[in-house]
Design a protein around this motif. Structure first.
Motif, PDB file in Angstrom:
ATOM      1  N   SER A  56     -30.320  86.292 -79.117  1.00 35.44           N
ATOM      2  CA  SER A  56     -29.750  86.349 -77.617  1.00 35.44           C
ATOM      3  C   SER A  56     -30.571  85.136 -76.831  1.00 35.44           C
ATOM      4  N   ARG A  86     -18.844  76.506 -79.549  1.00 33.38           N
ATOM      5  CA  ARG A  86     -17.989  77.533 -79.338  1.00 33.38           C
ATOM      6  C   ARG A  86     -17.196  77.960 -80.582  1.00 33.38           C
ATOM      7  N   LYS A  92     -12.752  87.430 -79.650  1.00 32.50           N
ATOM      8  CA  LYS A  92     -14.130  87.352 -79.428  1.00 32.50           C
ATOM      9  C   LYS A  92     -14.526  85.815 -79.472  1.00 32.50           C
ATOM     10  N   ARG A  94     -17.603  83.351 -79.321  1.00 29.89           N
ATOM     11  CA  ARG A  94     -19.110  83.161 -79.619  1.00 29.89           C
ATOM     12  C   ARG A  94     -19.589  81.860 -79.106  1.00 29.89           C
ATOM     13  N   GLN A  95     -20.816  81.644 -78.685  1.00 28.86           N
ATOM     14  CA  GLN A  95     -21.358  80.476 -77.986  1.00 28.86           C
ATOM     15  C   GLN A  95     -22.716  80.228 -78.783  1.00 28.86           C
ATOM     16  N   SER A 109     -25.402  82.836 -76.652  1.00 33.30           N
ATOM     17  CA  SER A 109     -25.220  82.930 -75.289  1.00 33.30           C
ATOM     18  C   SER A 109     -24.038  84.237 -74.931  1.00 33.30           C
ATOM     19  N   ARG A 110     -23.154  84.433 -75.965  1.00 24.73           N
ATOM     20  CA  ARG A 110     -22.151  85.571 -75.918  1.00 24.73           C
ATOM     21  C   ARG A 110     -22.046  86.182 -77.024  1.00 24.73           C
TER      22      ARG A 110
END
Length: 110
Positions: A56, A86, A92, A94-95, A109-110
């Motif tokens: 993260s 992305r 969901k 995700r980045q 970041s996600r």
């Protein structure tokens, strides 16, 4: 197909692949080699499913404090040019943040 070839395909190929992947990912080479020798391709599936993803933002900044000062930069080449990738799997999102210069996946970041 000879029996020797079948033994090679079923036993030694997943064992070798698990050893190389564990060596690359800095995981237990001995443990994953034995697991894939015993469980064959099922061991490789478990290996892939248990791989940790990118760190993260907080973990990346804590592990690389020099690269987090004054904005994020790449831990490999020092570039500050970072793009966002992305990925959406069902609901969901995700980045992943990837260095534009060397292509290293830096953090999520996600």
């Amino acid at each position: 197909m000879t029996p020797y070839f079948a033994v090679l395909v079923v036993t030694f190929i997943p064992t070798y692949v698990a050893f190389r992947w564990a060596q690359r990912d800095d995981r237990s080479k001995f443990g994953w080699t034995i697991a894939c020798f015993v469980f064959s391709y099922f061991g490789l599936v478990v290996y892939v499913l248990t791989r940790p993803g990118p760190p993260s933002v907080e973990q990346y900044a804590k592990a690389n404090p020099g690269n987090a000062v004054g904005g994020m930069s790449c831990k490999c080449c020092g570039s500050r040019s970072i793009r966002v990738w992305r990925e959406q799997a069902f609901i969901k999102v995700r980045q992943y943040h990837i260095c534009n210069h060397c292509g290293t996946t830096l953090y999520r970041s996600r």
